[in-house]
Scaffold this active site. Structure first.
Site, PDB file in Angstrom:
ATOM      1  N   LYS A   1      -4.559  -2.120  13.628  1.00 30.01           N
ATOM      2  CA  LYS A   1      -3.523  -0.781  14.099  1.00 30.01           C
ATOM      3  C   LYS A   1      -3.578  -0.591  15.567  1.00 30.01           C
ATOM      4  O   LYS A   1      -4.575  -0.741  16.271  1.00 30.01           O
ATOM      5  CB  LYS A   1      -4.420   0.900  13.910  1.00 30.01           C
ATOM      6  CG  LYS A   1      -3.570   1.151  11.938  1.00 30.01           C
ATOM      7  CD  LYS A   1      -4.027   3.029  11.373  1.00 30.01           C
ATOM      8  CE  LYS A   1      -5.340   2.925  11.288  1.00 30.01           C
ATOM      9  NZ  LYS A   1      -5.841   4.065  10.372  1.00 30.01           N
TER      10      LYS A   1
ATOM     11  N   GLU B   1       0.526  -1.248  -0.038  1.00 30.28           N
ATOM     12  CA  GLU B   1      -0.398  -0.328  -0.294  1.00 30.28           C
ATOM     13  C   GLU B   1       0.210   0.923   0.069  1.00 30.28           C
ATOM     14  O   GLU B   1       2.019   1.086   0.488  1.00 30.28           O
ATOM     15  CB  GLU B   1      -0.520   0.349   1.217  1.00 30.28           C
ATOM     16  CG  GLU B   1      -0.284   0.125   2.834  1.00 30.28           C
ATOM     17  CD  GLU B   1      -0.912   0.708   3.474  1.00 30.28           C
ATOM     18  OE1 GLU B   1      -1.293   1.914   3.588  1.00 30.28           O
ATOM     19  OE2 GLU B   1      -0.946  -0.105   4.516  1.00 30.28           O
TER      20      GLU B   1
HETATM   21  N1  PSU Z   1      -1.384   0.904  10.338  1.00 34.65           N
HETATM   22  C1  PSU Z   1      -0.011   2.452  10.601  1.00 34.65           C
HETATM   23  N2  PSU Z   1      -0.317   3.167   9.796  1.00 34.65           N
HETATM   24  C2  PSU Z   1      -0.880   3.189   8.892  1.00 34.65           C
HETATM   25  C3  PSU Z   1      -2.447   2.357   8.835  1.00 34.65           C
HETATM   26  C4  PSU Z   1      -2.382   1.556   9.373  1.00 34.65           C
HETATM   27  O1  PSU Z   1       0.459   1.500  11.515  1.00 34.65           O
HETATM   28  O2  PSU Z   1      -0.843   4.298   7.886  1.00 34.65           O
HETATM   29  C5  PSU Z   1      -2.663   2.786   7.424  1.00 34.65           C
HETATM   30  C6  PSU Z   1      -3.008   1.996   6.474  1.00 34.65           C
HETATM   31  O3  PSU Z   1      -3.316   2.274   5.221  1.00 34.65           O
HETATM   32  C7  PSU Z   1      -4.760   1.257   6.624  1.00 34.65           C
HETATM   33  C8  PSU Z   1      -5.284   2.569   7.176  1.00 34.65           C
HETATM   34  O4  PSU Z   1      -5.429   0.899   5.649  1.00 34.65           O
HETATM   35  O5  PSU Z   1      -4.163   3.507   7.883  1.00 34.65           O
HETATM   36  C9  PSU Z   1      -6.707   2.708   7.812  1.00 34.65           C
HETATM   37  O6  PSU Z   1      -7.054   4.112   7.509  1.00 34.65           O
HETATM   38  P1  PSU Z   1      -8.774   4.271   8.576  1.00 34.65           P
HETATM   39  O7  PSU Z   1      -8.883   2.897   9.864  1.00 34.65           O
HETATM   40  O8  PSU Z   1      -9.469   5.520   8.178  1.00 34.65           O
HETATM   41  O9  PSU Z   1      -9.825   2.886   7.103  1.00 34.65           O
END
Ligand code: PSU
Ligand code: MN
Length: 293
Positions: A150, A18
């Site tokens: 996360k 990604e």
């Molecule tokens: N985990 C991290 N750093 C990030 C992300 C996840 O430690 O930048 C990013 C990934 O791209 C994941 C996104 O798909 O955050 C999810 O965001 P949201 O909760 O807004 O869907």
């Protein structure tokens, strides 16, 4: 609308990566180095990296070094719902796990490597915020390799929702879902695997049964067991300052990087590249095991 690089098109073992973590997950400049290193580790494992993102409205699968360097903090965070708008308007978008999976589905890519999957946010009962990553994973035949979800999420609630969605959670040499910075203490996984080949065999069986996405969760090598209080402080600080929505993750990550003296940054970088390497092994094992049918 989707342009797949020649190298990716010719490859049998491919790992999608990604670009949200490249653009927004690290301090400026550092994300690009992490992205490059992740690509290198995929190649070392005998697979071809397919970094996904939108450049000037073109959905790209497989990037050159210069193209990867364009994913700076000005790139729009692009989930599954944003891809079409990004493409039609000619914008540059850094795809999240969910956005990348939507592209994997279209391009037929079966393995992805990342740091942490999105999921159910803490306090979701009062402020519902559940990542589109979960629904994309539940509807795409792909193995996502991560160190769990996360760090700032409600991990137990996320694990429950993954079960509801029928997503197998495989622990790589682990019985518990890793907690991103921490190796132990998470909810139980649905199956433990000892090798990339075993994960690939399980994925193939799941797909033959009509299943879709699987999470392969790999614990971090260096567990930061004292990080939880700092994480709580970061979340409280974000709330105090009125940071909401898409701003929360970058805010809390940079808070942690600063307050931990760079330990979380190192941990984050190390786990992203190690997960890319394992994803490379899974892709190689899958291509050796043959077709889904
Ligand atoms: N985990 C991290 N750093 C990030 C992300 C996840 O430690 O930048 C990013 C990934 O791209 C994941 C996104 O798909 O955050 C999810 O965001 P949201 O909760 O807004 O869907
Ligand atoms: Mn969200």
């Amino acid at each position: 609308m989707i342009r797949v690089s020649e190298e990716v098109r010719a490859a049998t073992a491919v790992v999608a990566l990604e670009t949200t973590l490249v653009a927004h997950g690290f301090p400026a400049g550092e994300g690009i180095r992490v992205g490059r290193e992740a690509e290198r580790r995929v190649r070392e494992a005998g697979a071809v990296p397919a970094t996904v993102g939108v450049l000037d409205g073109e959905i790209r699968v497989g990037l050159s070094e210069d193209e990867l360097a364009r994913f700076d903090p000005t790139a729009r965070k692009t989930g599954p719902r944003d891809l079409a708008a990004c493409a039609v308007r000619g914008e540059t978008g850094a795809t999240t796990v969910g956005g990348t999976l939507a592209v994997c589905r279209a391009a037929g890519i079966r393995v992805m490597g990342t740091g942490g999957l999105g999921g159910v946010h803490r306090g979701f009962a009062a402020h519902p915020d559940i990542s589109a990553d979960l629904f994309a994973l539940a509807s795409t035949q792909v193995v996502v390799v991560s160190s769990g979800v996360k760090s700032l999420l409600d991990v137990a609630a996320t694990a429950e929702l993954l079960e509801t969605l029928g997503v197998p959670v495989l622990g790589y040499r682990a019985d518990e879902l890793p907690l991103f910075y921490r190796a132990r203490g998470g909810p139980p996984v649905s199956a433990r695997v000892e090798s990339a080949a075993e994960a690939a065999a399980l994925a193939l069986a799941h797909w033959r049964l009509g299943g879709a996405g699987l999470l392969l969760a790999r614990p971090p090598d260096d567990s930061l067991d004292d990080i939880e209080p700092l994480l709580g402080e970061g979340l409280a600080e974000a709330e105090r300052r009125g940071v909401v929505g898409q701003g929360v993750t970058p805010f809390v990550l940079s808070f942690l990087h600063e307050r931990s003296g760079g330990r979380t940054l190192r941990a984050n970088r190390d786990l992203v590249v190690a997960n890319a390497a394992l994803a490379g092994d899974v892709a190689t094992a899958l291509s050796a095991a043959g077709s889904v049918e």
